[in-house]
Design a protein around this motif. Structure first.
Motif, mmCIF file in Angstrom:
data_model
loop_
_atom_site.group_PDB
_atom_site.id
_atom_site.type_symbol
_atom_site.label_atom_id
_atom_site.label_comp_id
_atom_site.label_asym_id
_atom_site.label_seq_id
_atom_site.Cartn_x
_atom_site.Cartn_y
_atom_site.Cartn_z
ATOM 1 N N ASP A 34 3.325 -8.507 -4.638
ATOM 2 C CA ASP A 34 4.536 -7.783 -4.275
ATOM 3 C C ASP A 34 4.263 -6.587 -3.372
ATOM 4 O OD1 ASP A 34 3.242 -6.395 -6.208
ATOM 5 O OD2 ASP A 34 5.027 -5.843 -7.334
ATOM 6 N N GLU A 35 2.994 -6.272 -3.105
ATOM 7 C CA GLU A 35 2.703 -5.103 -2.294
ATOM 8 C C GLU A 35 2.369 -5.446 -0.850
ATOM 9 O OE1 GLU A 35 -0.467 -1.471 -2.182
ATOM 10 O OE2 GLU A 35 0.136 -2.258 -4.116
ATOM 11 N N SER A 36 1.634 -6.496 -0.612
ATOM 12 C CA SER A 36 1.162 -6.746 0.749
ATOM 13 C C SER A 36 2.258 -7.105 1.753
ATOM 14 C CB SER A 36 0.063 -7.805 0.752
ATOM 15 O OG SER A 36 0.578 -9.049 0.413
ATOM 16 N N PRO A 37 3.360 -7.794 1.399
ATOM 17 C CA PRO A 37 4.391 -7.996 2.417
ATOM 18 C C PRO A 37 4.994 -6.684 2.919
ATOM 19 C CG PRO A 37 4.726 -9.544 0.650
ATOM 20 C CD PRO A 37 3.648 -8.595 0.207
ATOM 21 N N ALA A 38 5.086 -5.690 2.069
ATOM 22 C CA ALA A 38 5.629 -4.405 2.488
ATOM 23 C C ALA A 38 4.630 -3.634 3.349
ATOM 24 C CB ALA A 38 6.008 -3.573 1.274
ATOM 25 N N VAL A 39 3.345 -3.835 3.103
ATOM 26 C CA VAL A 39 2.317 -3.122 3.849
ATOM 27 C C VAL A 39 1.937 -3.881 5.121
ATOM 28 C CG1 VAL A 39 -0.058 -2.270 3.703
ATOM 29 C CG2 VAL A 39 1.452 -2.062 1.750
ATOM 30 N N ARG A 40 2.100 -5.190 5.125
ATOM 31 C CA ARG A 40 1.695 -6.019 6.259
ATOM 32 C C ARG A 40 2.411 -5.624 7.546
ATOM 33 N NH1 ARG A 40 3.159 -11.435 4.830
ATOM 34 N NH2 ARG A 40 1.640 -11.140 3.190
#
Length: 69
Positions: A34-40
């Motif tokens: 749940d974190e990497s799509p927001a950081v990508r």
């Protein structure tokens, strides 16, 4: 008073259905990352710049996941 019992049964049934659906999708891995799509999106420009300055001998046609031959 009978409608109250019906409403309680309906709400408990609906809550049980949502719980079962959540458990099924959690086991399938739907909620794993749940974190990497927001950081990508923050690092998207850096990846494109590296690709543009990278190997110039690559084919012009890029093969991605959605358009593999």
């Amino acid at each position: 008073m009978d409608i109250l019992y019906l409403m309680i049964v309906c709400s408990v049934s609906l809550a049980a259905i949502f719980l079962v659906v959540f458990i099924v999708y959690a086991k399938k891995g739907q909620f794993e990352d749940d974190e990497s799509p927001a950081v990508r999106i923050l690092f998207d420009d850096e990846i494109k710049e590296k690709d543009e300055t990278g190997d110039k001998n690559k084919d012009e046609k890029e093969i991605g996941e959605n358009n593999k031959n």
